[in-house]
Design a protein around this motif. Structure first.
Motif, PDB file in Angstrom:
ATOM      1  N   ASP A   1       7.158  -1.262  -2.552  1.00 30.18           N
ATOM      2  CA  ASP A   1       7.627   0.052  -2.982  1.00 30.18           C
ATOM      3  C   ASP A   1       7.273   0.236  -4.454  1.00 30.18           C
ATOM      4  N   ARG A   2       6.627   1.335  -4.787  1.00 25.36           N
ATOM      5  CA  ARG A   2       6.184   1.577  -6.168  1.00 25.36           C
ATOM      6  C   ARG A   2       7.347   1.714  -7.145  1.00 25.36           C
ATOM      7  N   GLU A   3       8.421   2.344  -6.700  1.00 24.77           N
ATOM      8  CA  GLU A   3       9.538   2.611  -7.605  1.00 24.77           C
ATOM      9  C   GLU A   3      10.404   1.388  -7.856  1.00 24.77           C
ATOM     10  N   THR A   4      10.690   0.620  -6.807  1.00 26.15           N
ATOM     11  CA  THR A   4      11.609  -0.513  -6.952  1.00 26.15           C
ATOM     12  C   THR A   4      10.898  -1.839  -7.160  1.00 26.15           C
ATOM     13  N   GLY A   5       9.626  -1.927  -6.748  1.00 21.59           N
ATOM     14  CA  GLY A   5       8.911  -3.183  -6.859  1.00 21.59           C
ATOM     15  C   GLY A   5       9.283  -4.188  -5.775  1.00 21.59           C
TER      16      GLY A   5
END
Length: 112
Positions: free
Chosen positions: A37-41
């Motif tokens: 996930d790009r936002e949470t990593g």
């Protein structure tokens, strides 16, 4: 037959290296990627593995589908081809009709 495999229901602890090592037991692995996930990593809980041949891919699918990894039963099958991106993604598109829109015939924007 394709050599790209979808692996779903992965525990969040599984990374690219762990995925590669699990599949390398069945033969050569060209690539192994857990989707992040790009936002949470964090892992999205699925990934893709590309094997060197269709026979090796089928052996891995047969051997690993339904296997328990950290208490989760993973799903392993052939990856479907990616669908073509049809637009902006936000659900709003300009109409293809010439009589709809601003400046095309009066107060309402249409010819009604």
């Amino acid at each position: 037959m394709s050599t790209k495999i979808y692996v779903g229901n992965l525990p969040y602890s599984v990374d690219d290296d762990a995925l590669r090592s699990n599949f390398s037991e069945f033969g050569g692995v060209s690539s192994a990627k857990v989707m992040i996930d790009r936002e949470t990593g964090r892992s999205k809980g699925f990934g893709f593995v590309e094997m060197v041949s269709a026979e090796v891919a089928q052996a891995a699918i047969t051997g690993l589908n339904g296997m328990s990894v950290d208490g989760r039963s993973i799903v392993v099958n052939l990856a479907r081809p990616r669908e073509a991106n049809t637009g902006g993604g936000d659900g709003y598109r300009a109409s293809g009709r010439a009589d709809v829109g601003y400046g095309n015939g009066g107060f309402g924007g249409g010819r009604y």
